[in-house]
Design an enzyme around this catalytic site. Sequence first.
Site, PDB file in Angstrom:
ATOM      1  N   LYS A 141       4.268 -77.442  23.221  1.00 29.00           N
ATOM      2  CA  LYS A 141       4.219 -76.385  24.235  1.00 29.00           C
ATOM      3  C   LYS A 141       3.780 -75.074  23.590  1.00 29.00           C
ATOM      4  O   LYS A 141       4.159 -74.775  22.455  1.00 29.00           O
ATOM      5  CB  LYS A 141       5.608 -76.240  24.876  1.00 29.00           C
ATOM      6  CG  LYS A 141       5.653 -75.346  26.110  1.00 29.00           C
ATOM      7  CD  LYS A 141       7.047 -75.392  26.750  1.00 29.00           C
ATOM      8  CE  LYS A 141       7.135 -74.538  27.997  1.00 29.00           C
ATOM      9  NZ  LYS A 141       8.478 -74.593  28.627  1.00 29.00           N
ATOM     10  N   SER A 199       8.599 -75.443  33.578  1.00 28.40           N
ATOM     11  CA  SER A 199       7.474 -74.766  32.994  1.00 28.40           C
ATOM     12  C   SER A 199       6.721 -75.555  31.938  1.00 28.40           C
ATOM     13  O   SER A 199       5.613 -75.172  31.559  1.00 28.40           O
ATOM     14  CB  SER A 199       7.938 -73.444  32.381  1.00 28.40           C
ATOM     15  OG  SER A 199       8.772 -73.695  31.253  1.00 28.40           O
ATOM     16  N   SER A 227      13.093 -76.811  32.595  1.00 26.73           N
ATOM     17  CA  SER A 227      11.664 -76.822  32.287  1.00 26.73           C
ATOM     18  C   SER A 227      11.168 -78.021  31.496  1.00 26.73           C
ATOM     19  O   SER A 227       9.959 -78.178  31.329  1.00 26.73           O
ATOM     20  CB  SER A 227      11.280 -75.549  31.533  1.00 26.73           C
ATOM     21  OG  SER A 227      11.173 -74.469  32.425  1.00 26.73           O
TER      22      SER A 227
END
Lengths: 469, 98
Positions: A70, A145, A169
């Site tokens: 990420k 997210s 997330s």
Amino acid sequence: MLNGSISYWRNQLTTGAITPTELVEEISRSIEAHNPAVNAYISWDKESALAAAAKADLSLPLGGIPIAIKDNICIQGAPTRCASRILDNFRSPYDATAITRLRAAGAIPFGRANMDEFAMGSFGKNSAYGATDNPAAPGHVPGGSSSGSAAAVAGGMAIAALGSDTGGSIRQPASHCGIVGMKPTYGRVSRYGLVAFASSLDQIGPLTQNVEDAALLLNALCGHDEKDSTSSTEPTTDFTAGLGQSIKGARIGLPKEYLSEGNDPAVTAALQTAVQKLTELGAEIVEISLPHAEAVVAAYYIIACAEASSNLSRFDGIRYGHRAEGTNGLDDLYSRSRAEGFGPEVKRRIILGTYVLSSGFYDAYYAKAQKVRALVAQDFAAAFEQVDFILGPVAPTPAPALEGADMTPLQIYLADIYTIPANLAGLPGISVPCPQAEGARPVGVQLLGRHFAEVDLLRVASALEGALS
Amino acid sequence: MEQPQIDVAYIAKLAKLDLTVEETERFSADLNQVLGYVAQLEQWDTTDVPPMYHPLPVFDAVREDVPGTSLSNEAAVANAPAAEDGQFRVPKVVESAH
């Protein structure tokens, strides 16, 4: 399209069926073929992955396995943008501890996964680098997210990925993309080098094709780090130890507050299927109550935004990040650099967080939310006197359409109701996909466990995964 | 709790965010809705409940006071939008005396 779990590719590597270099090449080809349509990655550096592959030590547990990362987890020398314009030119001068640990286990960090800017969002649409499509349900959001991490794994562009989970997330995009996502206990994985959103809630964790891969990544990631004072000194064990073991007699709580009529029928059906399979496996399903379940969204958005407004004050246009041109004095430089660099949702949350911390409102909002957080944690402490695990939905609905009716921020926040509690209480949680009819959107179910009980949680998750498949 | 109308323009000043008029209006509407919702926290009795600032108690988390390696000066300023002689360049903040 790349298929195969970590254990599959480890087997291919150690038997010499493929070399680490060929595996990086294969993943690169898949990214080049599919990323233009999916937008799971913001950037990827094939050259440095190939350099690492050339030196891969196959005797290590994750030797030669590329892992997507990420965009808010620092990789030395690589762009770490948090999907924000404000960090457009930023290259991290150091590795996050999670990256150091992955490398020590032989893995190769490869690719910066797209995300909601600064991890603020539920759909992956708040990225300055464009929205991400859901490979498991094209035309729908991948969740957020950790949108790119989930889409990369679901779309055959990564074997596995790291994400971060502040209010769901990791677990929610895993559910929307039909993969496994796990948030470890708060403190299990060092947050050093994870760009801070809400420090008392943030936790790094894996997004994988199956439960075993999640356990394998935890083996590499977990452990105390003196660079993160909140990282736990709790001993780590082999997180695969419970896989394949019986769950006969396990007591699994089903909170009555989670059986809302507002849940989509597919979510209710997935939960019913999970209950049936767990019962068949010999677990005992117990109805429990979490009396403050309704309060979690309100408490969370006050706490998370308050912490975010403080954490994001570091983006000032001085030490790193975007600096506005032609400003008049220091205050103007700060205010305009931040205004130009941050996207709308980040600004909205900074404003909310600053407001709840501001003089005159602190007690009514921030202090109150921290007390309600204590009540939520007490609910779980009481529940875990009765049961060993808690089963629930991940999200109230499957993934909404990418181009759908506009939802207000409040409507979007309310959908986090089932994932937020684990963050408020610091508990480990895992999302396991529940097979759906051909063409239907993926739906996962969530299992929560006691603090530091990941081995047990993974045991139940893998038993459920086996029964569902 | 009396529902206050959030003064977004004032809060933006505190947060050092230069918002447009349009953003100020949009955030006012969005956040008043959010604040209306979070006002429900009032209904939960928190008398004698200690605030929970952290999910797990962590005490005495200090490492040995031994110097370790740090970023080089060059690496520390490498991401600065303006740097000179290994230092961050900032606008003048001290007014000259008249």
